[in-house]
Design an enzyme around this catalytic site. Sequence first.
Site, mmCIF file in Angstrom:
data_model
loop_
_atom_site.group_PDB
_atom_site.id
_atom_site.type_symbol
_atom_site.label_atom_id
_atom_site.label_comp_id
_atom_site.label_asym_id
_atom_site.label_seq_id
_atom_site.Cartn_x
_atom_site.Cartn_y
_atom_site.Cartn_z
ATOM 1 N N LYS A 10 35.644 25.335 96.025
ATOM 2 C CA LYS A 10 36.988 25.915 95.906
ATOM 3 C C LYS A 10 37.890 24.949 95.141
ATOM 4 C CE LYS A 10 38.925 22.953 99.019
ATOM 5 N NZ LYS A 10 39.953 21.933 98.674
ATOM 6 N N SER A 108 32.486 24.518 103.151
ATOM 7 C CA SER A 108 31.762 25.686 102.662
ATOM 8 C C SER A 108 30.373 25.770 103.287
ATOM 9 C CB SER A 108 31.657 25.629 101.139
ATOM 10 O OG SER A 108 30.955 26.732 100.629
ATOM 11 N N ASP A 140 39.610 23.718 106.447
ATOM 12 C CA ASP A 140 39.220 24.479 105.256
ATOM 13 C C ASP A 140 38.097 25.476 105.525
ATOM 14 O OD1 ASP A 140 41.087 23.218 103.713
ATOM 15 O OD2 ASP A 140 39.671 22.024 102.542
#
Length: 291
Positions: A10, A108, A140
């Site tokens: 990202k 992630s 995140d």
Amino acid sequence: MNYQWPSPGKLNLFLYITGYCASDYHCLQTLFQFIDYGDSIEVLVTDSGRIRLFTEMNGLIMHRDNLIVRAAKLLQHYCWPDKKSSLGADIFLNKVLPIGSGLGGASSNAATVLMILNQKWRCYLNKNILMRLGLMLGSDVPVFIYGYSSFAEGIGDVLTPVFIPEKWYLLVIPPISISTAAIFQMYKLKSRFYSPYRSMRELLSLSFSNDFEEIVKEIFPEIKIYFKHLSQYAFTRITGTGSCIFSEFNTENLAYQVQSYLPSWMKSIVTRGINLSPLHQKLLKYNTLVL
């Protein structure tokens, strides 16, 4: 059937620190966009109850504090709280995203493991529950489970989907790993003022910037060299609290043209910004995306 599941990176297209939230966390406002570049993960379900993580470079990783292992064990405990599950997993990570780059690799990875094991273990938890579990691992993680490019507030967990133009990005990646916790602590010590709280509409209409940029440059002066090279050709900024810097382009050709001007010793990639996570695109393809 087993697949290589995407674990995308990202970019924080902007990032502003607006003060403190609960539990001594900083409040922020940021704009997340996924990129078509990242790690990949294969997950094999076992009946041993054990969670094992393998990488191509280092073989078996046994670190209990690895975020992938923690994510799998968290889901295991949530789905079978009163007994030890007989279901385990062998997880194979193909690592591409550099650690400490600000591209969100660990978050992630954790999100991909939560989403894939949720299906393979037949937990069938909905997305909101998975996002709450993800938040326990890192601020995140929820956006990777959410799956849409998002405007984020709070500690990064209050998400509003934003469908922005899918531009091309030239990422320059110095061989530097930066600790998010250390940068937040340094910001706390060095910054006398916070950014004002502004509406999403206002922030999207302004030039984008990152409140951590000057601190990162101060602590890692070699990053200034990378800025100097790339900023000759395009507006340049950092992503997150990491070492990766990037510039935005309207076309792929222009991004590659500027990349050709950079010194050969400078690691760089060209990738496209995307509004729907590659993981979610693949899950939709196989009709297995949780809602």
